[in-house]
Design a protein around this motif. Structure first.
Motif, PDB file in Angstrom:
ATOM      1  N   ARG A  30     -20.769 -41.670  42.960  1.00  0.00           N
ATOM      2  CA  ARG A  30     -19.509 -40.956  43.116  1.00  0.00           C
ATOM      3  C   ARG A  30     -19.206 -40.720  44.581  1.00  0.00           C
ATOM      4  NH1 ARG A  30     -19.525 -35.715  39.547  1.00  0.00           N
ATOM      5  NH2 ARG A  30     -17.425 -35.628  40.435  1.00  0.00           N
ATOM      6  N   ARG A  31     -17.955 -40.755  44.947  1.00  0.00           N
ATOM      7  CA  ARG A  31     -17.533 -40.526  46.322  1.00  0.00           C
ATOM      8  C   ARG A  31     -16.562 -39.349  46.364  1.00  0.00           C
ATOM      9  NH1 ARG A  31     -21.208 -43.200  47.890  1.00  0.00           N
ATOM     10  NH2 ARG A  31     -21.142 -45.074  49.188  1.00  0.00           N
ATOM     11  N   PHE A  32     -16.522 -38.710  47.524  1.00  0.00           N
ATOM     12  CA  PHE A  32     -15.544 -37.640  47.701  1.00  0.00           C
ATOM     13  C   PHE A  32     -14.146 -38.249  47.737  1.00  0.00           C
ATOM     14  CE2 PHE A  32     -19.429 -35.928  49.597  1.00  0.00           C
ATOM     15  CZ  PHE A  32     -19.503 -34.700  48.968  1.00  0.00           C
ATOM     16  N   ILE A  33     -13.159 -37.401  47.525  1.00  0.00           N
ATOM     17  CA  ILE A  33     -11.770 -37.855  47.533  1.00  0.00           C
ATOM     18  C   ILE A  33     -11.486 -38.567  48.856  1.00  0.00           C
ATOM     19  CG2 ILE A  33      -9.367 -37.126  47.410  1.00  0.00           C
ATOM     20  CD1 ILE A  33     -10.324 -34.715  45.784  1.00  0.00           C
ATOM     21  N   GLY A  34     -10.985 -39.785  48.790  1.00  0.00           N
ATOM     22  CA  GLY A  34     -10.857 -40.630  49.965  1.00  0.00           C
ATOM     23  C   GLY A  34     -10.030 -40.044  51.088  1.00  0.00           C
ATOM     24  N   ASP A  35      -8.993 -39.266  50.767  1.00  0.00           N
ATOM     25  CA  ASP A  35      -8.141 -38.742  51.820  1.00  0.00           C
ATOM     26  C   ASP A  35      -8.622 -37.394  52.350  1.00  0.00           C
ATOM     27  OD1 ASP A  35      -7.608 -37.238  49.603  1.00  0.00           O
ATOM     28  OD2 ASP A  35      -5.421 -37.301  49.810  1.00  0.00           O
ATOM     29  N   GLN A  36      -9.788 -36.927  51.902  1.00  0.00           N
ATOM     30  CA  GLN A  36     -10.320 -35.643  52.359  1.00  0.00           C
ATOM     31  C   GLN A  36     -11.673 -35.791  53.065  1.00  0.00           C
ATOM     32  OE1 GLN A  36      -8.631 -32.523  51.897  1.00  0.00           O
ATOM     33  NE2 GLN A  36      -7.016 -33.998  51.458  1.00  0.00           N
ATOM     34  N   ASP A 135      -8.479 -34.880  67.884  1.00  0.00           N
ATOM     35  CA  ASP A 135      -7.077 -34.449  67.742  1.00  0.00           C
ATOM     36  C   ASP A 135      -6.814 -33.538  66.542  1.00  0.00           C
ATOM     37  OD1 ASP A 135      -6.356 -35.912  69.964  1.00  0.00           O
ATOM     38  OD2 ASP A 135      -5.707 -37.659  68.829  1.00  0.00           O
ATOM     39  N   ASP A 136      -7.788 -32.825  66.046  1.00  0.00           N
ATOM     40  CA  ASP A 136      -7.615 -32.004  64.838  1.00  0.00           C
ATOM     41  C   ASP A 136      -7.175 -32.846  63.640  1.00  0.00           C
ATOM     42  OD1 ASP A 136      -8.355 -29.573  65.997  1.00  0.00           O
ATOM     43  OD2 ASP A 136      -6.321 -29.215  66.734  1.00  0.00           O
ATOM     44  N   VAL A 137      -7.413 -34.149  63.703  1.00  0.00           N
ATOM     45  CA  VAL A 137      -7.051 -35.066  62.626  1.00  0.00           C
ATOM     46  C   VAL A 137      -8.275 -35.464  61.815  1.00  0.00           C
ATOM     47  CG1 VAL A 137      -6.166 -37.385  62.130  1.00  0.00           C
ATOM     48  CG2 VAL A 137      -5.045 -35.958  63.852  1.00  0.00           C
ATOM     49  N   ALA A 138      -9.415 -35.599  62.481  1.00  0.00           N
ATOM     50  CA  ALA A 138     -10.652 -36.008  61.822  1.00  0.00           C
ATOM     51  C   ALA A 138     -11.830 -35.426  62.576  1.00  0.00           C
ATOM     52  CB  ALA A 138     -10.765 -37.534  61.752  1.00  0.00           C
ATOM     53  N   ALA A 139     -12.936 -35.267  61.869  1.00  0.00           N
ATOM     54  CA  ALA A 139     -14.162 -34.767  62.486  1.00  0.00           C
ATOM     55  C   ALA A 139     -15.354 -35.429  61.812  1.00  0.00           C
ATOM     56  CB  ALA A 139     -14.262 -33.243  62.355  1.00  0.00           C
ATOM     57  N   ILE A 140     -16.401 -35.641  62.595  1.00  0.00           N
ATOM     58  CA  ILE A 140     -17.659 -36.162  62.064  1.00  0.00           C
ATOM     59  C   ILE A 140     -18.722 -35.096  62.280  1.00  0.00           C
ATOM     60  CG2 ILE A 140     -19.433 -37.942  62.237  1.00  0.00           C
ATOM     61  CD1 ILE A 140     -17.288 -39.841  63.303  1.00  0.00           C
ATOM     62  N   MET A 141     -19.387 -34.681  61.202  1.00  0.00           N
ATOM     63  CA  MET A 141     -20.419 -33.665  61.289  1.00  0.00           C
ATOM     64  C   MET A 141     -21.700 -34.178  60.642  1.00  0.00           C
ATOM     65  SD  MET A 141     -18.811 -31.015  58.459  1.00  0.00           S
ATOM     66  CE  MET A 141     -20.325 -30.096  58.173  1.00  0.00           C
ATOM     67  N   SER A 142     -22.837 -33.882  61.266  1.00  0.00           N
ATOM     68  CA  SER A 142     -24.125 -34.294  60.726  1.00  0.00           C
ATOM     69  C   SER A 142     -24.487 -33.435  59.526  1.00  0.00           C
ATOM     70  CB  SER A 142     -25.213 -34.168  61.790  1.00  0.00           C
ATOM     71  OG  SER A 142     -24.988 -35.056  62.852  1.00  0.00           O
ATOM     72  N   LEU A 153     -20.821 -36.692  57.602  1.00  0.00           N
ATOM     73  CA  LEU A 153     -19.626 -36.501  56.790  1.00  0.00           C
ATOM     74  C   LEU A 153     -18.402 -36.643  57.686  1.00  0.00           C
ATOM     75  CD1 LEU A 153     -18.850 -35.735  53.841  1.00  0.00           C
ATOM     76  CD2 LEU A 153     -18.609 -33.385  54.668  1.00  0.00           C
ATOM     77  N   LEU A 154     -17.511 -37.553  57.322  1.00  0.00           N
ATOM     78  CA  LEU A 154     -16.234 -37.703  58.009  1.00  0.00           C
ATOM     79  C   LEU A 154     -15.218 -36.830  57.284  1.00  0.00           C
ATOM     80  CD1 LEU A 154     -14.401 -39.047  60.099  1.00  0.00           C
ATOM     81  CD2 LEU A 154     -14.180 -41.001  58.557  1.00  0.00           C
ATOM     82  N   VAL A 155     -14.635 -35.890  58.003  1.00  0.00           N
ATOM     83  CA  VAL A 155     -13.780 -34.858  57.403  1.00  0.00           C
ATOM     84  C   VAL A 155     -12.327 -35.090  57.808  1.00  0.00           C
ATOM     85  CG1 VAL A 155     -13.319 -32.385  57.263  1.00  0.00           C
ATOM     86  CG2 VAL A 155     -15.677 -33.207  57.479  1.00  0.00           C
ATOM     87  N   TYR A 156     -11.445 -35.106  56.812  1.00  0.00           N
ATOM     88  CA  TYR A 156     -10.006 -35.136  57.036  1.00  0.00           C
ATOM     89  C   TYR A 156      -9.327 -33.872  56.500  1.00  0.00           C
ATOM     90  CZ  TYR A 156     -10.791 -40.167  57.715  1.00  0.00           C
ATOM     91  OH  TYR A 156     -11.241 -41.387  58.153  1.00  0.00           O
ATOM     92  N   ALA A 157     -10.039 -33.102  55.691  1.00  0.00           N
ATOM     93  CA  ALA A 157      -9.458 -31.928  55.039  1.00  0.00           C
ATOM     94  C   ALA A 157      -9.020 -30.905  56.081  1.00  0.00           C
ATOM     95  CB  ALA A 157     -10.473 -31.310  54.081  1.00  0.00           C
ATOM     96  N   ARG A 158      -7.756 -30.530  56.092  1.00  0.00           N
ATOM     97  CA  ARG A 158      -7.208 -29.635  57.111  1.00  0.00           C
ATOM     98  C   ARG A 158      -7.879 -28.258  57.128  1.00  0.00           C
ATOM     99  NH1 ARG A 158      -2.574 -31.464  59.683  1.00  0.00           N
ATOM    100  NH2 ARG A 158      -2.780 -33.742  59.808  1.00  0.00           N
ATOM    101  N   PRO A 159      -8.141 -27.630  55.957  1.00  0.00           N
ATOM    102  CA  PRO A 159      -8.788 -26.306  56.016  1.00  0.00           C
ATOM    103  C   PRO A 159     -10.148 -26.346  56.711  1.00  0.00           C
ATOM    104  CG  PRO A 159      -7.843 -26.676  53.853  1.00  0.00           C
ATOM    105  CD  PRO A 159      -7.771 -27.979  54.563  1.00  0.00           C
ATOM    106  N   LEU A 160     -10.943 -27.352  56.401  1.00  0.00           N
ATOM    107  CA  LEU A 160     -12.258 -27.445  57.043  1.00  0.00           C
ATOM    108  C   LEU A 160     -12.128 -27.800  58.516  1.00  0.00           C
ATOM    109  CD1 LEU A 160     -15.285 -27.290  56.894  1.00  0.00           C
ATOM    110  CD2 LEU A 160     -15.343 -29.604  55.957  1.00  0.00           C
ATOM    111  N   LEU A 161     -11.152 -28.610  58.878  1.00  0.00           N
ATOM    112  CA  LEU A 161     -10.927 -28.929  60.294  1.00  0.00           C
ATOM    113  C   LEU A 161     -10.573 -27.672  61.081  1.00  0.00           C
ATOM    114  CD1 LEU A 161      -8.910 -32.275  60.031  1.00  0.00           C
ATOM    115  CD2 LEU A 161     -11.266 -31.988  60.857  1.00  0.00           C
ATOM    116  N   ARG A 162      -9.800 -26.768  60.463  1.00  0.00           N
ATOM    117  CA  ARG A 162      -9.472 -25.515  61.156  1.00  0.00           C
ATOM    118  C   ARG A 162     -10.718 -24.659  61.363  1.00  0.00           C
ATOM    119  NH1 ARG A 162      -4.638 -25.883  57.983  1.00  0.00           N
ATOM    120  NH2 ARG A 162      -5.528 -24.597  56.325  1.00  0.00           N
ATOM    121  N   VAL A 163     -11.604 -24.651  60.362  1.00  0.00           N
ATOM    122  CA  VAL A 163     -12.863 -23.903  60.493  1.00  0.00           C
ATOM    123  C   VAL A 163     -13.701 -24.475  61.626  1.00  0.00           C
ATOM    124  CG1 VAL A 163     -15.050 -23.364  59.355  1.00  0.00           C
ATOM    125  CG2 VAL A 163     -12.918 -23.178  58.081  1.00  0.00           C
ATOM    126  N   LEU A 164     -13.808 -25.793  61.672  1.00  0.00           N
ATOM    127  CA  LEU A 164     -14.617 -26.444  62.699  1.00  0.00           C
ATOM    128  C   LEU A 164     -14.020 -26.215  64.086  1.00  0.00           C
ATOM    129  CD1 LEU A 164     -15.414 -29.787  60.849  1.00  0.00           C
ATOM    130  CD2 LEU A 164     -16.943 -27.834  61.194  1.00  0.00           C
TER     131      LEU A 164
END
Length: 278
Positions: A30-36, A135-142, A153-164
């Motif tokens: 299973r994979r996480f939602i592709g756009d998140q 650019d607050d568009v994507a983030a990579i976290m170990s 984890l490559l993150v696109y989800a806006r709420p988590l990007l704001r937290v980061l």
């Protein structure tokens, strides 16, 4: 007891990231939602995504840096070249290195080359994770900071990007500026007697918990010079031990911009862990 609580809080932050990895491994195909979200489960996928977003960045790239590294040493020139291209487009680079990073030669080399390109660098103690934001568009976290093989984890989800982003800005605000050419912050001229710039920089790195060898590498000095500087500061303050030096330097306001309040660190760790866990 304050240090013990701080260590426990930071351990809780790391636990949240590990739980993300456990969810992934338990679901197998299973994979996480592709756009998140996207799981980067190999160094090749991680490096490909990193280079893509680095070359696409338009405004700002933010790093939380701590070893061990996933990218091999031979890829450093290519990454530095891509960073130089991005900066030529007007992209701003800000990096917070863990204060223990300069025990690692690759970390010091990366900081030097990034600083030479015009990147801004600060040091902080006890970073909770490795992170890069574009650019607050994507983030990579170990998922596990001490185990590169665990994936990222490559993150696109806006709420988590704001937290980061909030986490990064807190660490940046309380970090100690670093430049190999010399200290960034100057002492207050109204304080008498005042340390010279080298004394002040050594003091502030000591307050981050850095050892003499790491301070020497950070400042491009010999270990003997760092030890002599500490001795000179002690003489200036009339202090015999490092504890006395730290106490009297704090009383004189020489360490006012150093993140020396464990309660603040605990609060940030609590806040971040709560938002990730929720």
């Amino acid at each position: 007891s304050l240090l013990a609580r701080r260590s426990a809080r930071l351990a809780n932050v790391r636990l949240q990231a590990e739980r993300l990895h456990e969810v992934y491994t338990e679901t197998v195909d299973r994979r996480f939602i592709g756009d998140q979200f996207e799981v980067l489960d190999s160094p090749q996928r991680l490096n490909a995504r990193y280079e893509h977003h680095l070359r696409s960045a338009q405004r700002e790239v933010l790093h939380l840096v701590m070893p061990p590294y996933v990218a091999p040493t031979e890829q450093l020139p290519e990454r530095m070249f891509a960073q130089g291209e991005a900066m030529a487009r007007g992209v701003r680079f800000r990096s917070v290195y863990d204060s223990g990073s300069f025990d690692d030669e690759l970390s010091l080399r990366t900081a030097r080359e990034g600083g030479n390109l015009g990147g801004q660098i600060r040091l902080s103690s006890g970073l909770p994770m490795k992170l890069v934001m574009f650019d607050d568009v994507a983030a990579i976290m170990s998922l596990k900071p001490d185990d590169p093989a665990a994936g990222s984890l490559l993150v696109y989800a806006r709420p988590l990007l704001r937290v980061l982003r909030v986490l990064f800005e807190e660490l940046w605000e309380h970090g100690q500026p670093w430049s190999e050419s010399g200290p960034v912050a100057a002492p207050d001229p109204d304080l008498r007697p005042a340390p010279d710039p080298r004394m002040l920089q050594v003091l502030r790195f000591m307050a981050l918990g850095m050892k003499d060898d790491a301070i020497a590498r950070a400042l491009g000095l010999s270990r003997r010079t760092v030890q002599q500087t500490v001795s000179d500061v002690g003489a200036l303050l009339g202090a015999r031990t490092r504890f006395q030096i730290a106490l009297r330097a704090q009383q004189r306001g020489w360490l006012d911009d150093v993140p020396d309040d464990p309660g603040q660190v605990e609060h940030r760790a609590d806040q971040f862990a709560g938002m990730i866990g929720g």
